[in-house]
Design a protein around this motif. Sequence first.
Motif, PDB file in Angstrom:
ATOM      1  N   UNK A  90       3.649  51.143 140.019  1.00 12.50           N
ATOM      2  CA  UNK A  90       4.593  51.884 140.846  1.00 12.50           C
ATOM      3  C   UNK A  90       5.997  51.923 140.243  1.00 12.50           C
ATOM      4  N   UNK A  91       6.184  51.268 139.093  1.00  8.43           N
ATOM      5  CA  UNK A  91       7.521  51.183 138.500  1.00  8.43           C
ATOM      6  C   UNK A  91       7.416  51.352 136.989  1.00  8.43           C
ATOM      7  N   UNK A  92       7.595  52.548 136.477  1.00 14.51           N
ATOM      8  CA  UNK A  92       7.465  52.786 135.033  1.00 14.51           C
ATOM      9  C   UNK A  92       8.421  51.906 134.216  1.00 14.51           C
ATOM     10  N   UNK A  93       7.976  51.565 133.014  1.00 13.69           N
ATOM     11  CA  UNK A  93       8.814  50.776 132.117  1.00 13.69           C
ATOM     12  C   UNK A  93       8.661  49.282 132.271  1.00 13.69           C
ATOM     13  N   UNK A  94       7.656  48.849 133.022  1.00 15.00           N
ATOM     14  CA  UNK A  94       7.491  47.429 133.256  1.00 15.00           C
ATOM     15  C   UNK A  94       6.487  46.781 132.327  1.00 15.00           C
ATOM     16  N   UNK A  95       6.128  45.560 132.658  1.00 16.54           N
ATOM     17  CA  UNK A  95       5.159  44.799 131.883  1.00 16.54           C
ATOM     18  C   UNK A  95       5.790  43.963 130.797  1.00 16.54           C
ATOM     19  N   UNK A  96       4.948  43.156 130.157  1.00 16.32           N
ATOM     20  CA  UNK A  96       5.401  42.217 129.129  1.00 16.32           C
ATOM     21  C   UNK A  96       4.786  42.607 127.794  1.00 16.32           C
ATOM     22  N   UNK A  97       5.589  42.935 126.790  1.00 15.34           N
ATOM     23  CA  UNK A  97       5.045  43.324 125.493  1.00 15.34           C
ATOM     24  C   UNK A  97       4.401  42.140 124.766  1.00 15.34           C
ATOM     25  N   UNK A  98       3.329  42.423 124.043  1.00 14.65           N
ATOM     26  CA  UNK A  98       2.647  41.408 123.232  1.00 14.65           C
ATOM     27  C   UNK A  98       2.159  42.052 121.948  1.00 14.65           C
ATOM     28  N   UNK A  99       2.178  41.289 120.874  1.00 14.71           N
ATOM     29  CA  UNK A  99       1.556  41.726 119.639  1.00 14.71           C
ATOM     30  C   UNK A  99       0.095  41.311 119.615  1.00 14.71           C
ATOM     31  N   UNK A 100      -0.741  42.087 118.926  1.00 12.51           N
ATOM     32  CA  UNK A 100      -2.172  41.812 118.818  1.00 12.51           C
ATOM     33  C   UNK A 100      -2.605  42.041 117.374  1.00 12.51           C
ATOM     34  N   UNK A 101      -3.205  41.024 116.777  1.00 10.66           N
ATOM     35  CA  UNK A 101      -3.772  41.137 115.434  1.00 10.66           C
ATOM     36  C   UNK A 101      -5.268  40.873 115.557  1.00 10.66           C
ATOM     37  N   UNK A 102      -6.079  41.907 115.332  1.00 12.38           N
ATOM     38  CA  UNK A 102      -7.514  41.783 115.546  1.00 12.38           C
ATOM     39  C   UNK A 102      -8.246  41.111 114.393  1.00 12.38           C
ATOM     40  N   UNK A 103      -7.647  41.102 113.224  1.00 11.66           N
ATOM     41  CA  UNK A 103      -8.294  40.503 112.054  1.00 11.66           C
ATOM     42  C   UNK A 103      -7.317  39.550 111.381  1.00 11.66           C
ATOM     43  N   UNK A 104      -7.406  38.265 111.775  1.00  8.26           N
ATOM     44  CA  UNK A 104      -6.477  37.258 111.269  1.00  8.26           C
ATOM     45  C   UNK A 104      -7.180  36.115 110.561  1.00  8.26           C
ATOM     46  N   UNK A 105      -8.462  36.307 110.210  1.00  3.25           N
ATOM     47  CA  UNK A 105      -9.226  35.202 109.624  1.00  3.25           C
ATOM     48  C   UNK A 105      -8.606  34.697 108.326  1.00  3.25           C
ATOM     49  N   UNK A 106      -7.975  35.581 107.559  1.00  2.00           N
ATOM     50  CA  UNK A 106      -7.426  35.173 106.273  1.00  2.00           C
ATOM     51  C   UNK A 106      -5.979  34.739 106.313  1.00  2.00           C
TER      52      UNK A 106
END
Length: 282
Positions: free
Chosen positions: A16-32
């Motif tokens: 109900x309120x645009x511009x919200x939420x908490x940003x997060x980074x995501x790395x799907x391939x970090x084995x190396x």
Amino acid sequence: MQSVEVLRYTAFADPQAPGGGNPAGVVLEAAGLTDTDMLAIAARVGYSETAFVTAADSGRVHVRYFSPAAEVPFCGHATVALAVAIAERQGVGARVFVTAAGDVALTATTTDAGVQVAMTSVEPAARPIPAERLLPLLEVLGLVPADLDPEHPPLESFAGNWHPVLVLAEADLFHQFRFAPDVLADRMRRSGWPATVTVLHRTGAGEYEARNLFPVGRITEDPATGSAAASVGAYLRAVGRASAGDRVVIRQGRHVGRPSLLLVDVPAAGGVTVTGGATPIR
């Protein structure tokens, strides 16, 4: 360091309120990636946390979380962001994230609002805050014990990270209290609190507004904190303010201009479930 794709999502935005939420980074391939690599990536991304998938097999996803300053055992909003990213690429369904805090069960479903993730915490716990930790914390926040809601005693609550939970009786004080970030960060290190200090105000039956204090770098308050929301569910169960089957609505992020909504389902025992979504940051 090898070239790494970093996805960016915002989790738990209030629809109900645009511009919200908490940003997060995501790395799907970090084995190396080494620990140094992951820390450097998290610092470059600059969000409160970035999630790294180090291995995945048969529905079990091994995840590590880094803030710009250090590795943390668990991060709820980055978990939801990662779960949505995986569901968008591999399909919805049930998965288990293997984290330093323990196994976290997740179920992703498709709704009209997009992918929603129900995240069930590790086994929670709650315990009193010793006076030698509580009183200095209140002093840093400019509070005194009389400012706390007598129906909500202060506790440390765990659902992946230990969070001190304070519930303020007066709305004005909840909205207006201030703190020195560097002083609070030092107090949190001394007290063994790796994530946020959770400050609540009850706004209605089963409804709370939250400020999660997170003095890391430029960040002083977290817009949406999944691990803290699960800890709040465990806390409310421990102090008798939530019963089996209750859903608790937590609104967070208004004080930093990123309104967020977290839905917390409290069972009779065991892990607490937090539900929310995430959308890519373009």
